[in-house]
Enzyme design. Structure first.
Site, PDB file in Angstrom:
ATOM      1  N   TYR A 124       0.801  -1.221   0.000  1.00  0.00           N
ATOM      2  CA  TYR A 124       0.000   0.000   0.000  1.00  0.00           C
ATOM      3  C   TYR A 124       0.839   1.279   0.000  1.00  0.00           C
ATOM      4  CZ  TYR A 124      -4.409  -2.449   0.891  1.00  0.00           C
ATOM      5  OH  TYR A 124      -5.518  -3.237   0.800  1.00  0.00           O
ATOM      6  N   LYS A 191       2.463 -14.036   5.977  1.00  0.00           N
ATOM      7  CA  LYS A 191       2.481 -15.125   4.999  1.00  0.00           C
ATOM      8  C   LYS A 191       3.945 -15.463   4.735  1.00  0.00           C
ATOM      9  CE  LYS A 191       0.207 -17.716   1.962  1.00  0.00           C
ATOM     10  NZ  LYS A 191      -0.880 -18.670   2.258  1.00  0.00           N
ATOM     11  N   ASP A 224      -4.174 -16.546   5.809  1.00  0.00           N
ATOM     12  CA  ASP A 224      -5.380 -17.225   5.314  1.00  0.00           C
ATOM     13  C   ASP A 224      -6.001 -18.073   6.419  1.00  0.00           C
ATOM     14  OD1 ASP A 224      -2.955 -18.510   5.020  1.00  0.00           O
ATOM     15  OD2 ASP A 224      -3.493 -19.610   3.215  1.00  0.00           O
ATOM     16  N   ASP A 248      -5.526  -4.281   6.467  1.00  0.00           N
ATOM     17  CA  ASP A 248      -6.680  -3.635   5.849  1.00  0.00           C
ATOM     18  C   ASP A 248      -7.828  -4.629   5.731  1.00  0.00           C
ATOM     19  OD1 ASP A 248      -8.126  -1.650   4.506  1.00  0.00           O
ATOM     20  OD2 ASP A 248      -7.462  -2.413   2.548  1.00  0.00           O
TER      21      ASP A 248
END
Ligand code: NAD
Length: 364
Positions: A124, A191, A224, A248
């Site tokens: 971002y 991740k 996830d 986010d």
């Protein structure tokens, strides 16, 4: 002691919910002098810029702001005010508590989570290269040379970067928040199994920081899997700390778990205690001037703000009073009624009146 706080009414329904919130905060008995400043659409009308220097100077001086929602479609040539505020004051931490309150329709029963999102880095940061630009060619060639990978020529490119500095200060923020708010556990979300260098760095730094807070439990989750667990057993989690992109998404996921936009507060916090408190919902311009919107999210942001300025007991009382009004279900706005066209729904200012009456009872 009197606190001086920058008050940004915003636009659309902003001024109504800001006024309701201001009255509720004042009813806690905490003495506040409000330094009212325009940013965004109202500032363009008055000063020709969405970002007048007087408003910036006010936040710089007072360090703490309470902000109504701002419409972000400002017309061409203006950058997003929310992004600009974040950059101007290096508001690196986005704080999003999410809690179920009896009386608010929510898919999950017992949620009390705090999401801490890094606000500056990651995908971002806005470092992007568009098709057809010479910069894209240069970047693609450099990446191909450096990595040995091949990138299709019809691919646009965004850069994800995560620094040790940025990771350390956001994880430290999460632990400090946990410590001063009696929270028991911090979960770092990443991740790192796929992004070994960027997310791997975030996880390594998180572990290092955690070792300095032995009284707070630390664990990590892959993003996830985290999403699935949050839907199935959110009660297992306490404070979550995440890089920007995952933060986010996950912060909206947990807002959904507790009843959605109308009830979720947030804060953007920077170095030296600079902090801007707001609701996460937007300016809902179609309801402007109708005394209809639920001010609860901004009021809860007000409770966060009171705790931030050291008025913890007043913040707790404000939150309890909001919760009590919502649990009774009588003096609440349309969105908190069982059916949306319930004629007994009250308006924004009457909701505030009910919270203020309740505060007076708690205070007495
Ligand atoms: P929105 O959050 O303003 O409203 C969407 C709908 O959600 C509303 O029409 C309403 O039905 C409901 N809703 C939202 N808040 C509510 C509340 N407090 N009480 C009752 N119902 C509520 O989203 P939008 O329409 O997509 O955005 C309007 C403007 O606000 C846009 O310009 C957007 O960019 C901006 N925005 C600003 C912020 C901010 O300042 N932090 C955040 C999000 C959106």
């Amino acid at each position: 002691m009197t606190h001086t706080i920058t008050l940004i009414p915003g636009d659309g329904t902003g001024p109504e919910i800001v006024e309701a919130t201001r009255r509720a905060i004042e009813a806690t008995g905490v003495r506040i002098e409000w330094d009212v400043q325009d940013i965004g659409v109202p500032a363009i009308a008055k000063y020709g810029t969405p970002f007048p220097e007087a408003a910036l100077a006010s936040i710089r001086r007072n360090k703490v702001g309470l902000k109504g929602p701002l419409t972000t479609e400002l017309g061409t040539g203006f950058r997003s005010v929310n992004v600009a505020l974040r950059k101007e004051f290096d508001l690196y931490a986005n704080l999003r508590p999410a809690k179920t309150y009896p009386g608010v329709k929510a898919p999950m029963g017992n949620v009390d989570l705090v999401v801490v999102r890094e606000n500056i880095e990651d995908l971002y940061a806005g470092i992007e290269f568009d098709l057809g630009t010479p910069q894209l060619e240069t970047v693609r060639e450099a990446i191909e040379r450096g990595s040995g990978a091949t990138i299709r020529k019809d691919a646009a490119i965004s850069i994800k970067y995560i620094s040790e500095f940025g990771s350390r200060r956001i994880v430290r923020f999460a632990f400090e928040y946990a410590r001063s708010n009696g929270r028991k556990k911090v979960t770092a979300v990443h991740k790192a199994n796929v992004m070994k260098f960027t997310d791997g760095l975030f996880l390594r730094v998180a572990r290092e920081v955690a070792s300095g807070y032995p009284e707070i439990e630390f664990e990590d989750r892959i993003v996830d899997n985290m999403c699935m667990q949050l839907v199935q057993k959110p009660e297992l989690y306490d404070v979550l700390v995440l890089p920007n992109l995952y933060g986010d998404i996950v912060s909206d996921l947990v807002a959904g778990l507790v009843g959605g936009l109308g009830v979720a507060p947030g804060a953007n916090i920077g170095e030296d205690g600079v902090a801007v408190f707001e609701a996460i919902h937007g300016s809902a311009p179609k309801y402007a001037g109708q005394n209809k919107m639920n001010p609860m999210a901004l009021m809860l942001a007000g409770a966060l703000m009171l705790r931030h300025i050291g008025e913890r007991e007043a913040g707790d009382r404000l939150e309890q009073s909001i919760a009590a009004v919502v649990a009774m279900g009588r003096d609440v706005t349309y969105d908190l009624k069982p059916v949306r066209d319930d004629p007994t729904a009250v308006g924004t200012s009457q909701f505030a009146d009910a919270v203020i009456r309740r505060l007076e009872v708690v205070h007495a």
